[in-house]
Design an enzyme around this catalytic site. Structure first.
Site, PDB file in Angstrom:
ATOM      1  CE1 TYR A  73       8.835  98.716 -57.232  1.00 21.17           C
ATOM      2  CE2 TYR A  73       9.886  98.521 -55.081  1.00 21.17           C
ATOM      3  CZ  TYR A  73       9.106  99.228 -55.977  1.00 21.17           C
ATOM      4  OH  TYR A  73       8.600 100.451 -55.607  1.00 21.17           O
ATOM      5  CB  ALA A 114      14.915 115.231 -58.860  1.00 19.81           C
ATOM      6  CE  LYS A 115      13.171 109.316 -63.190  1.00 20.53           C
ATOM      7  NZ  LYS A 115      12.652 109.211 -64.560  1.00 20.53           N
ATOM      8  N   GLY A 130      11.585 109.924 -54.924  1.00 14.62           N
ATOM      9  CA  GLY A 130      12.141 110.880 -55.888  1.00 14.62           C
ATOM     10  C   GLY A 130      12.649 112.149 -55.241  1.00 14.62           C
TER      11      GLY A 130
END
Length: 300
Positions: free
Chosen positions: A51, A200-201, A197
């Site tokens: 990252y 889910a974004k 997730g």
């Protein structure tokens, strides 16, 4: 915030973990979010050497160094940055893992990593070498436990069969239920799911319909299917983000939901949803509304 045991380890992680990848690159801004996380009872912080080419580890390490004994710090290894810094290659070799762990320790300003995760994996990897290296790092006290971050069932199956891994990080949500086929495998090996997730974004939040109109299709959902599904989920009488989180936490293998936040307000909203009660009937209806797809590739 409730905590759950991570696999067979002596680590107990908060049911929400902070996914640090989405933290701001400014130290002060990032620390504001991390301090809110600590105040809300979050003790699990997840980053990776990849990252921001290691900068994220530096930010997280500096922000948490005064709380080191009370938190669970996790990072990942296997993606090796090119010398130019404009890309990376997959390298799960003993030599690279041993070099990378020391670099992560420096950036994180700590003597040990609580959970060291293989950041991906292929069937071409020398799994025995990876596992032997992880076990050696444990014996040396550089890591306390290890796991894998992957969505490839064949890679996960081999890793769990051969190792003493405590966790598997997989993308899992009401809109991506593919891992459910493989959750019994985790239970069989007494390994915990770390879900990423989960929202889910942002589709599984109050802003979901707006996001869906902009992004269109999502995984196996066409835009039309996605909008219809989100409308149905939002009509269940409970906040959609709360439904999404409780769906994951109902899974026996689940230990923590790794959820990112780019602002303190966003994180507070996530925790508010976590603290909202959701009935069994609502969860059942949510599962009836959503697809239960399976992985087509990388099967055992």
């Amino acid at each position: 915030m409730k905590k759950r045991q991570l696999g067979k380890s002596d680590l107990f992680v908060s049911e929400i973990g902070l996914g640090c990848m989405s933290l701001p690159s400014d130290q002060q801004d990032a620390e504001k979010i991390i301090q809110v996380a600590l105040a809300q009872g979050i003790n699990y912080f997840d980053t990776a050497d990849l990252y921001d080419n290691g900068e994220n580890e530096k930010i997280v390490g500096k922000a948490l160094k005064n709380n080191r004994e009370s938190i669970i710090l996790a990072t990942k290894v296997g993606n090796r940055m090119n010398e130019s810094g404009d890309g990376w290659s997959w390298d799960p070799s003993k030599k690279w893992i041993r070099a990378a762990v020391h670099e992560s320790l420096k950036r994180l300003q700590t003597d040990y990593i609580d959970v060291y995760q293989l950041h991906g994996g292929t069937m071409e990897d020398d799994a025995d070498e990876v596992i032997d290296t992880m076990e050696a790092l444990k014996k040396e006290g550089l890591i306390r436990a290890y796991g894998i971050s992957s969505i490839r069932p064949n890679v996960i199956n081999r890793f769990l069969t051969k190792s003493k891994a405590v966790s598997v990080m997989m993308q899992y949500s009401l809109l991506d239920r593919r891992p459910e086929e493989w959750l019994p495998l985790l239970e069989e090996h007494q390994v915990s799911l770390l879900s990423r997730g989960t929202l889910a974004k942002g589709l599984l939040t109050a802003e979901g319909l707006n996001r869906a109109n902009k992004t269109g299709e999502y995984l196996g959902y066409s835009k039309e299917e996605l909008l219809k599904t989100l409308e149905q989920l939002q009509s269940l009488g409970a906040p959609i983000a709360a439904v999404a989180q409780q769906h994951v936490l109902e899974q026996k293998a689940a230990a923590s939901m790794i959820i990112g936040a780019s602002s303190a307000e966003q994180l507070i909203e996530t925790v508010k949803a976590y603290n909202t009660e959701v009935s069994k009937d609502v969860l059942l209806k949510a599962r009836e509304i959503t697809k239960q797809d399976v992985y087509v590739e990388h099967r055992v």
